[in-house]
Design a protein around this motif. Structure first.
Motif, PDB file in Angstrom:
ATOM      1  N   GLY A 226       0.817  -1.240   0.000  1.00  0.00           N
ATOM      2  CA  GLY A 226      -0.103  -0.080  -0.042  1.00  0.00           C
ATOM      3  C   GLY A 226       0.939   1.172   0.028  1.00  0.00           C
ATOM      4  N   ASP A 227       0.202   2.278  -0.100  1.00  0.00           N
ATOM      5  CA  ASP A 227       0.866   3.633  -0.086  1.00  0.00           C
ATOM      6  C   ASP A 227       0.818   4.321   1.096  1.00  0.00           C
ATOM      7  OD1 ASP A 227       1.752   6.142  -0.682  1.00  0.00           O
ATOM      8  OD2 ASP A 227      -0.120   6.911  -1.693  1.00  0.00           O
ATOM      9  N   LEU A 228       2.234   4.385   1.622  1.00  0.00           N
ATOM     10  CA  LEU A 228       2.339   4.760   3.012  1.00  0.00           C
ATOM     11  C   LEU A 228       1.588   6.481   3.438  1.00  0.00           C
ATOM     12  CD1 LEU A 228       3.673   4.444   5.943  1.00  0.00           C
ATOM     13  CD2 LEU A 228       5.898   5.496   5.090  1.00  0.00           C
ATOM     14  N   GLY A 255       4.573  11.672  -4.551  1.00  0.00           N
ATOM     15  CA  GLY A 255       4.132  10.539  -5.335  1.00  0.00           C
ATOM     16  C   GLY A 255       3.570   9.365  -4.487  1.00  0.00           C
ATOM     17  N   PRO A 256       2.946   8.249  -4.828  1.00  0.00           N
ATOM     18  CA  PRO A 256       2.783   7.008  -4.057  1.00  0.00           C
ATOM     19  C   PRO A 256       4.042   6.448  -3.355  1.00  0.00           C
ATOM     20  CG  PRO A 256       1.997   6.783  -6.199  1.00  0.00           C
ATOM     21  CD  PRO A 256       2.545   8.006  -6.344  1.00  0.00           C
ATOM     22  N   LEU A 257       4.259   6.237  -2.140  1.00  0.00           N
ATOM     23  CA  LEU A 257       5.405   5.644  -1.567  1.00  0.00           C
ATOM     24  C   LEU A 257       4.943   3.970  -1.575  1.00  0.00           C
ATOM     25  CD1 LEU A 257       6.675   8.511   0.740  1.00  0.00           C
ATOM     26  CD2 LEU A 257       7.585   7.574  -1.493  1.00  0.00           C
ATOM     27  N   LEU A 258       5.111   3.141  -2.018  1.00  0.00           N
ATOM     28  CA  LEU A 258       4.733   1.670  -1.918  1.00  0.00           C
ATOM     29  C   LEU A 258       5.496   0.990  -0.993  1.00  0.00           C
ATOM     30  CD1 LEU A 258       2.208   0.563  -3.266  1.00  0.00           C
ATOM     31  CD2 LEU A 258       3.776  -0.586  -4.877  1.00  0.00           C
ATOM     32  N   VAL A 259       4.823   0.406   0.204  1.00  0.00           N
ATOM     33  CA  VAL A 259       5.592  -0.395   0.924  1.00  0.00           C
ATOM     34  C   VAL A 259       4.920  -1.510   1.192  1.00  0.00           C
ATOM     35  CG1 VAL A 259       6.632   1.762   2.061  1.00  0.00           C
ATOM     36  CG2 VAL A 259       4.227   0.900   2.908  1.00  0.00           C
ATOM     37  N   LEU A 260       5.467  -2.689   1.911  1.00  0.00           N
ATOM     38  CA  LEU A 260       4.781  -3.892   2.334  1.00  0.00           C
ATOM     39  C   LEU A 260       4.789  -3.688   3.663  1.00  0.00           C
ATOM     40  CD1 LEU A 260       3.631  -6.688   1.289  1.00  0.00           C
ATOM     41  CD2 LEU A 260       6.000  -7.711   1.465  1.00  0.00           C
ATOM     42  N   ALA A 296      16.153   4.625  -0.735  1.00  0.00           N
ATOM     43  CA  ALA A 296      15.259   3.541  -1.194  1.00  0.00           C
ATOM     44  C   ALA A 296      14.467   3.389   0.050  1.00  0.00           C
ATOM     45  CB  ALA A 296      16.003   2.169  -1.218  1.00  0.00           C
ATOM     46  N   TRP A 297      13.866   4.521   0.767  1.00  0.00           N
ATOM     47  CA  TRP A 297      12.993   4.250   2.075  1.00  0.00           C
ATOM     48  C   TRP A 297      12.118   5.348   1.858  1.00  0.00           C
ATOM     49  CZ3 TRP A 297      14.548   0.893   5.656  1.00  0.00           C
ATOM     50  CH2 TRP A 297      15.894   0.368   5.646  1.00  0.00           C
ATOM     51  N   GLY A 364      11.820  21.794  20.044  1.00  0.00           N
ATOM     52  CA  GLY A 364      11.002  21.004  19.471  1.00  0.00           C
ATOM     53  C   GLY A 364      11.740  19.538  19.320  1.00  0.00           C
ATOM     54  N   ALA A 365      10.836  18.849  18.666  1.00  0.00           N
ATOM     55  CA  ALA A 365      11.326  17.240  18.398  1.00  0.00           C
ATOM     56  C   ALA A 365      10.710  16.663  16.964  1.00  0.00           C
ATOM     57  CB  ALA A 365      11.019  16.425  19.681  1.00  0.00           C
ATOM     58  N   CYS A 366      11.759  16.352  16.400  1.00  0.00           N
ATOM     59  CA  CYS A 366      10.966  15.491  15.156  1.00  0.00           C
ATOM     60  C   CYS A 366      11.285  14.216  15.019  1.00  0.00           C
ATOM     61  CB  CYS A 366      11.655  16.181  13.656  1.00  0.00           C
ATOM     62  SG  CYS A 366      11.351  15.595  12.238  1.00  0.00           S
ATOM     63  N   PHE A 367      10.238  13.451  15.610  1.00  0.00           N
ATOM     64  CA  PHE A 367      10.150  11.886  15.411  1.00  0.00           C
ATOM     65  C   PHE A 367       9.895  11.425  14.292  1.00  0.00           C
ATOM     66  CE2 PHE A 367       9.647  12.731  19.795  1.00  0.00           C
ATOM     67  CZ  PHE A 367      10.243  11.453  20.475  1.00  0.00           C
ATOM     68  N   TRP A 368      10.762  10.487  13.631  1.00  0.00           N
ATOM     69  CA  TRP A 368      10.694   9.857  12.426  1.00  0.00           C
ATOM     70  C   TRP A 368      10.645   8.432  12.205  1.00  0.00           C
ATOM     71  CZ3 TRP A 368      14.799   6.829  10.993  1.00  0.00           C
ATOM     72  CH2 TRP A 368      16.107   7.117  11.555  1.00  0.00           C
ATOM     73  N   PHE A 369      10.056   7.665  11.064  1.00  0.00           N
ATOM     74  CA  PHE A 369      10.534   6.514  10.963  1.00  0.00           C
ATOM     75  C   PHE A 369      10.437   5.940   9.435  1.00  0.00           C
ATOM     76  CE2 PHE A 369       5.743   6.377  11.061  1.00  0.00           C
ATOM     77  CZ  PHE A 369       5.332   5.769   9.863  1.00  0.00           C
ATOM     78  N   THR A 370      11.214   5.046   9.080  1.00  0.00           N
ATOM     79  CA  THR A 370      11.218   4.752   7.771  1.00  0.00           C
ATOM     80  C   THR A 370      10.787   3.072   7.353  1.00  0.00           C
ATOM     81  OG1 THR A 370      13.740   4.049   8.087  1.00  0.00           O
ATOM     82  CG2 THR A 370      13.237   5.893   7.214  1.00  0.00           C
ATOM     83  N   LEU A 371      10.326   2.938   6.229  1.00  0.00           N
ATOM     84  CA  LEU A 371      10.148   1.757   5.983  1.00  0.00           C
ATOM     85  C   LEU A 371      10.804   1.610   4.536  1.00  0.00           C
ATOM     86  CD1 LEU A 371       6.131   1.282   6.607  1.00  0.00           C
ATOM     87  CD2 LEU A 371       8.351   0.434   8.021  1.00  0.00           C
ATOM     88  N   PRO A 372      10.943   0.313   4.013  1.00  0.00           N
ATOM     89  CA  PRO A 372      11.775   0.041   2.878  1.00  0.00           C
ATOM     90  C   PRO A 372      10.648   0.186   1.608  1.00  0.00           C
ATOM     91  CG  PRO A 372      11.716  -1.881   4.261  1.00  0.00           C
ATOM     92  CD  PRO A 372      11.487  -1.017   5.042  1.00  0.00           C
ATOM     93  N   LEU A 373      11.132   0.861   0.645  1.00  0.00           N
ATOM     94  CA  LEU A 373      10.222   0.853  -0.364  1.00  0.00           C
ATOM     95  C   LEU A 373      10.100  -0.491  -1.113  1.00  0.00           C
ATOM     96  CD1 LEU A 373      10.983   4.395  -1.834  1.00  0.00           C
ATOM     97  CD2 LEU A 373       8.826   3.806  -1.029  1.00  0.00           C
ATOM     98  N   VAL A 374       8.695  -0.790  -1.837  1.00  0.00           N
ATOM     99  CA  VAL A 374       8.939  -1.867  -2.668  1.00  0.00           C
ATOM    100  C   VAL A 374       8.692  -1.409  -4.026  1.00  0.00           C
ATOM    101  CG1 VAL A 374       8.347  -3.631  -0.741  1.00  0.00           C
ATOM    102  CG2 VAL A 374       6.562  -2.581  -1.883  1.00  0.00           C
ATOM    103  N   ALA A 375       8.786  -2.519  -5.089  1.00  0.00           N
ATOM    104  CA  ALA A 375       8.632  -2.016  -6.403  1.00  0.00           C
ATOM    105  C   ALA A 375       7.096  -1.924  -6.664  1.00  0.00           C
ATOM    106  CB  ALA A 375       9.582  -3.121  -7.093  1.00  0.00           C
ATOM    107  N   SER A 376       6.697  -1.422  -7.433  1.00  0.00           N
ATOM    108  CA  SER A 376       5.371  -1.318  -7.882  1.00  0.00           C
ATOM    109  C   SER A 376       4.874  -2.487  -8.911  1.00  0.00           C
ATOM    110  CB  SER A 376       4.977  -0.103  -8.517  1.00  0.00           C
ATOM    111  OG  SER A 376       5.660   0.087  -9.768  1.00  0.00           O
TER     112      SER A 376
END
Ligand code: ADP
Length: 376
Positions: A226-228, A255-260, A296-297, A364-376
């Protein structure tokens, strides 16, 4: 020749670091080398004629009789002995003893060589104590985990029933003929607040259940492609509705960021970041949620203008039950358990992603997370 040899032997015995003593069959000291003087504190003169197990207050592994029996029957004995030195301090020795028979029973004697192993035994004992403490600690953590899981399960049903009752009351309050309009508004506000509190309890219960599922390796992910960006936007819109008084900005990706990933779990992480920003930053300050691609994230960031987190605390906030001293809840109600960020990190790492925070006190604070992108 033999006299010179005896002298050499006597010198060797004096040179040895081990305590070497000779005693008669009644355990009276006949000879006591320098090693024994150093280890026990009595000179040879003082020790001679004294009964060793009385002088040294020996503690035997089984009994003195058992040692004597082994000496008579096998001619030797080896084992650990506990002694007290002249100053009353405990000395542990590895003792080797042999019976030297001189033909006549009366002139037989016992040669005893005692090596000081007090320090080694102390370290071994310390290690054994530490292992026992670690095992006891693990057992109590496991019991606590089981207890939390049980309590959370038990709380779930009555809290759900309570929420249904409050919703029912709210509906009745809407339809009942009101004594006056202000009274109706007041009641509906009270019931709304009750419902919010119940939701908060529910979230805590679900967090506790997630924690025990994670610990037991029973947390299952329902992975979807899906698109994160779309998932994040849904969460942000939900919070905008729930907190109309707060300024929550959303900056989508180009654009869409496709993740699993499991969309519910990812939404839970973003919701946790957002509710922390809402809790710890002043209500007058805006909160921004950004979604973007970094190599790639797919990356999601929640930026607030709250108190910020000191550098030395930033690694610890992901630990279970860790709360930063001096950071108070300033808007909204309720305190937390220091559970949320720990769950966020575990959940994101189970997806192959990473979490982090960029912050400084007062900035202030900037909390982040990343997920690996997958091919569409
Ligand atoms: P809690 O339920 O206590 O909020 P969390 O695990 O979500 O638990 O957060 C751990 C601690 O990190 C909080 O108690 C708080 O001290 C600090 N913290 C989390 N988010 C922020 C933030 N946006 N600004 C400042 N401090 C924060």
């Amino acid at each position: 020749m033999s006299g010179a040899f005896d002298q050499l032997q006597a010198r060797l015995i004096e040179l040895a670091h081990d305590a070497i003593l000779i005693r008669d069959l009644d355990s009276r000291v006949l000879s006591w080398n320098r090693g024994a003087e150093t280890l026990y504190g009595w000179t040879e003169q003082e020790a001679r004629g004294r009964v060793t197990h009385q002088l040294l207050q020996t503690r035997f592994p089984i009994s003195r009789e058992a040692v004597d029996q082994a000496l008579v029957e096998q001619g030797s004995w080896e084992g650990l002995l506990h002694h007290l030195n002249r100053h009353g301090q405990q000395v542990i020795v590895e003792s080797r003893q042999v019976l030297i028979r001189n033909g006549e029973e009366k002139t037989s004697s016992i040669l005893e060589i005692n090596r000081d192993v007090t320090e080694r035994e102390r370290l071994l004992q310390e290690r054994a104590d530490a292992q026992a403490r670690a095992l006891a600690f693990q057992a109590s953590i496991r019991q606590m985990g089981e207890f939390l899981s049980l309590v959370s399960h038990e709380l779930r049903t009555p809290v759900t029933a309570l929420k249904t009752l409050v919703q029912l009351l709210a509906r009745q309050a809407e339809h009942a003929a009101p004594e006056s309009e202000p009274e109706r508004v007041r009641r509906s506000k009270l019931l709304q607040r009750a419902e919010q509190q119940i939701d908060r309890i529910n979230r805590l219960i679900e967090d506790l259940l997630d924690l025990s599922r994670l610990r037991a390796g029973k947390l299952e992910l329902r992975l979807e492609r899906g698109d994160l960006g779309a998932w994040a936007q849904d969460v942000v819109q939900g919070e905008m509705l729930a907190y109309p008084g707060r300024q929550i900005l959303f900056e989508p990706a180009t654009g869409p960021l496709l993740v699993l990933a499991d969309p519910d779990r990812i939404s839970q992480v973003l919701l946790n970041y957002l509710s922390n920003a809402l809790k710890y930053a002043p209500a007058t300050q805006p909160i921004s949620v950004r979604v973007r691609q970094v190599e790639a994230w797919a990356r999601v960031e929640v930026q607030d203008n709250g108190p910020g987190i000191p550098a030395e605390e930033q690694a610890h906030i992901w630990e279970l039950f860790h709360r930063v001293p001096g950071i108070e809840v300033v808007s909204g109600a309720g305190v937390g358990l220091g559970l949320g960020l720990h769950l966020c990190k575990s959940l994101i790492e189970r997806h192959g992603g990473q979490v982090g925070v960029e912050s400084a006190p007062g900035a202030g604070a900037c909390f982040w997370f990343t997920l690996p992108l997958v091919a569409s």
